[in-house]
Design a protein around this motif. Structure first.
Motif, PDB file in Angstrom:
ATOM      1  N   LEU A 238      17.103  64.103  48.439  1.00 15.61           N
ATOM      2  CA  LEU A 238      16.691  63.732  49.856  1.00 15.61           C
ATOM      3  C   LEU A 238      16.928  65.348  50.750  1.00 15.61           C
ATOM      4  CD1 LEU A 238      18.914  60.660  50.528  1.00 15.61           C
ATOM      5  CD2 LEU A 238      16.119  61.199  49.746  1.00 15.61           C
ATOM      6  N   ALA A 239      17.833  66.271  49.988  1.00 15.09           N
ATOM      7  CA  ALA A 239      17.748  67.962  50.875  1.00 15.09           C
ATOM      8  C   ALA A 239      16.536  68.432  50.903  1.00 15.09           C
ATOM      9  CB  ALA A 239      18.907  68.687  50.374  1.00 15.09           C
ATOM     10  N   PHE A 240      16.028  68.581  49.692  1.00 17.85           N
ATOM     11  CA  PHE A 240      15.279  68.959  49.461  1.00 17.85           C
ATOM     12  C   PHE A 240      14.325  68.514  50.128  1.00 17.85           C
ATOM     13  CE2 PHE A 240      17.915  70.625  45.851  1.00 17.85           C
ATOM     14  CZ  PHE A 240      17.831  72.070  45.569  1.00 17.85           C
ATOM     15  N   GLY A 241      13.424  66.769  49.528  1.00 23.18           N
ATOM     16  CA  GLY A 241      12.237  66.218  49.761  1.00 23.18           C
ATOM     17  C   GLY A 241      11.860  66.231  51.515  1.00 23.18           C
ATOM     18  N   ARG A 242      13.095  66.271  52.456  1.00 27.41           N
ATOM     19  CA  ARG A 242      13.430  66.970  54.376  1.00 27.41           C
ATOM     20  C   ARG A 242      13.158  67.928  54.445  1.00 27.41           C
ATOM     21  NH1 ARG A 242      18.488  62.370  54.977  1.00 27.41           N
ATOM     22  NH2 ARG A 242      16.742  60.489  54.646  1.00 27.41           N
ATOM     23  N   ASN A 243      13.146  68.675  54.413  1.00 27.23           N
ATOM     24  CA  ASN A 243      13.264  70.333  53.914  1.00 27.23           C
ATOM     25  C   ASN A 243      12.459  70.950  53.972  1.00 27.23           C
ATOM     26  OD1 ASN A 243      15.323  70.312  56.041  1.00 27.23           O
ATOM     27  ND2 ASN A 243      16.521  69.801  54.821  1.00 27.23           N
TER      28      ASN A 243
ATOM     29  N   ASP B 223      14.007  72.780  39.110  1.00 24.37           N
ATOM     30  CA  ASP B 223      12.824  72.455  37.955  1.00 24.37           C
ATOM     31  C   ASP B 223      11.200  72.808  38.595  1.00 24.37           C
ATOM     32  OD1 ASP B 223      15.112  71.753  35.972  1.00 24.37           O
ATOM     33  OD2 ASP B 223      14.761  69.519  36.701  1.00 24.37           O
ATOM     34  N   VAL B 224      11.005  72.369  40.339  1.00 25.68           N
ATOM     35  CA  VAL B 224       9.509  73.106  40.254  1.00 25.68           C
ATOM     36  C   VAL B 224       9.818  74.239  40.020  1.00 25.68           C
ATOM     37  CG1 VAL B 224       7.880  72.490  42.013  1.00 25.68           C
ATOM     38  CG2 VAL B 224       9.785  70.330  41.391  1.00 25.68           C
TER      39      VAL B 224
ATOM     40  N   ARG C 116      10.774  76.405  38.339  1.00 24.23           N
ATOM     41  CA  ARG C 116      11.369  76.526  37.276  1.00 24.23           C
ATOM     42  C   ARG C 116       9.385  77.106  36.676  1.00 24.23           C
ATOM     43  NH1 ARG C 116      14.254  75.180  33.321  1.00 24.23           N
ATOM     44  NH2 ARG C 116      13.713  77.003  31.684  1.00 24.23           N
ATOM     45  N   ARG C 117       8.924  75.823  36.509  1.00 22.53           N
ATOM     46  CA  ARG C 117       7.559  74.883  36.617  1.00 22.53           C
ATOM     47  C   ARG C 117       5.681  75.799  36.916  1.00 22.53           C
ATOM     48  NH1 ARG C 117       9.445  69.967  36.533  1.00 22.53           N
ATOM     49  NH2 ARG C 117       8.165  69.488  38.301  1.00 22.53           N
ATOM     50  N   HIS C 118       6.979  75.631  38.391  1.00 24.15           N
ATOM     51  CA  HIS C 118       5.557  77.495  39.275  1.00 24.15           C
ATOM     52  C   HIS C 118       5.733  78.324  38.456  1.00 24.15           C
ATOM     53  CE1 HIS C 118       5.126  74.782  42.856  1.00 24.15           C
ATOM     54  NE2 HIS C 118       5.201  73.955  41.890  1.00 24.15           N
ATOM     55  N   SER C 119       6.553  78.846  37.949  1.00 19.69           N
ATOM     56  CA  SER C 119       6.344  80.559  37.003  1.00 19.69           C
ATOM     57  C   SER C 119       5.758  80.309  36.014  1.00 19.69           C
ATOM     58  CB  SER C 119       8.162  80.958  36.994  1.00 19.69           C
ATOM     59  OG  SER C 119       9.269  81.120  38.528  1.00 19.69           O
ATOM     60  N   VAL C 120       6.485  79.319  35.389  1.00 17.29           N
ATOM     61  CA  VAL C 120       5.836  79.513  34.148  1.00 17.29           C
ATOM     62  C   VAL C 120       4.626  79.112  33.564  1.00 17.29           C
ATOM     63  CG1 VAL C 120       5.709  77.564  31.821  1.00 17.29           C
ATOM     64  CG2 VAL C 120       7.700  78.192  32.577  1.00 17.29           C
ATOM     65  N   PHE C 121       3.854  78.401  34.260  1.00 16.60           N
ATOM     66  CA  PHE C 121       2.356  77.951  34.995  1.00 16.60           C
ATOM     67  C   PHE C 121       1.760  79.618  35.266  1.00 16.60           C
ATOM     68  CE2 PHE C 121      -1.398  77.042  37.223  1.00 16.60           C
ATOM     69  CZ  PHE C 121      -2.177  76.367  36.211  1.00 16.60           C
TER      70      PHE C 121
ATOM     71  N   TRP D 140       8.124  76.789  27.782  1.00 12.65           N
ATOM     72  CA  TRP D 140       7.015  76.393  28.326  1.00 12.65           C
ATOM     73  C   TRP D 140       6.327  75.330  28.655  1.00 12.65           C
ATOM     74  CZ3 TRP D 140       3.950  81.571  28.500  1.00 12.65           C
ATOM     75  CH2 TRP D 140       4.536  82.622  28.715  1.00 12.65           C
ATOM     76  N   LEU D 141       6.011  75.086  27.019  1.00 15.00           N
ATOM     77  CA  LEU D 141       5.264  73.351  27.125  1.00 15.00           C
ATOM     78  C   LEU D 141       6.439  71.943  27.288  1.00 15.00           C
ATOM     79  CD1 LEU D 141       3.147  73.989  23.702  1.00 15.00           C
ATOM     80  CD2 LEU D 141       2.489  73.915  26.052  1.00 15.00           C
ATOM     81  N   GLY D 142       7.330  72.495  27.408  1.00 17.20           N
ATOM     82  CA  GLY D 142       8.783  71.283  27.808  1.00 17.20           C
ATOM     83  C   GLY D 142       8.585  71.415  29.006  1.00 17.20           C
ATOM     84  N   LEU D 143       8.466  72.656  29.484  1.00 15.97           N
ATOM     85  CA  LEU D 143       8.786  72.245  31.686  1.00 15.97           C
ATOM     86  C   LEU D 143       7.402  72.079  32.013  1.00 15.97           C
ATOM     87  CD1 LEU D 143      10.693  75.871  32.223  1.00 15.97           C
ATOM     88  CD2 LEU D 143      10.708  73.628  32.570  1.00 15.97           C
ATOM     89  N   LEU D 144       6.193  72.157  31.306  1.00 14.81           N
ATOM     90  CA  LEU D 144       4.578  71.782  31.612  1.00 14.81           C
ATOM     91  C   LEU D 144       4.703  70.489  31.384  1.00 14.81           C
ATOM     92  CD1 LEU D 144       2.498  74.979  31.439  1.00 14.81           C
ATOM     93  CD2 LEU D 144       3.895  74.249  33.459  1.00 14.81           C
ATOM     94  N   PHE D 145       4.728  69.264  30.435  1.00 10.78           N
ATOM     95  CA  PHE D 145       4.850  68.574  30.400  1.00 10.78           C
ATOM     96  C   PHE D 145       5.528  68.182  29.950  1.00 10.78           C
ATOM     97  CE2 PHE D 145       1.173  71.188  28.108  1.00 10.78           C
ATOM     98  CZ  PHE D 145      -0.191  71.204  28.877  1.00 10.78           C
TER      99      PHE D 145
END
Length: 111
Positions: free
Chosen positions: A50-55, A61-62, A64-69, A101-106
């Motif tokens: 909620l804290a992450f979403g509201r702000n 996790d997101v 790390r996925r952005h960095s990997v992608f 990387w594949l584990g994070l992206l998929f």
């Protein structure tokens, strides 16, 4: 929030982490969540999502996925001969970093 984004989004070389214990990553996630809650003046036991979403802030996790992608895309599109050699090597194709990387992206849905 700008302070949090500028200092907590860029976790140095996180996309290259391939050897770590799951417990270590979980501790990092807890610290990451606790920092945001402290900045917002929320109790430690409040719900992190909620804290992450509201702000409008990404969780670890997101991030790390952005960095990997981002890196994976640059490697795959590179025309540099050295990068192409690495990209075609078995160490890149089958190595632990590629597997992570594949584990994070998929995300694999079970059931």
């Amino acid at each position: 929030m700008e302070l949090f984004r500028s200092h907590c989004y860029f976790i140095f070389c996180n996309l290259l982490w391939s050897r770590f214990k799951v417990a270590t990553l979980n501790c990092l996630k807890v610290c990451h969540n606790d920092i945001l809650k402290r900045l917002l003046g929320l109790p430690r036991w409040s719900i992190s999502s909620l804290a992450f979403g509201r702000n409008g802030v990404n969780n670890l996790d997101v991030i790390r996925r952005h960095s990997v992608f981002s890196l994976k895309s640059r490697v795959e599109l590179s025309v540099n001969s050295s990068i192409i050699s690495v990209r075609q090597s078995s160490a890149y194709v089958c190595g632990p970093i590629q597997q992570r990387w594949l584990g994070l992206l998929f995300v694999h849905n079970v059931g």
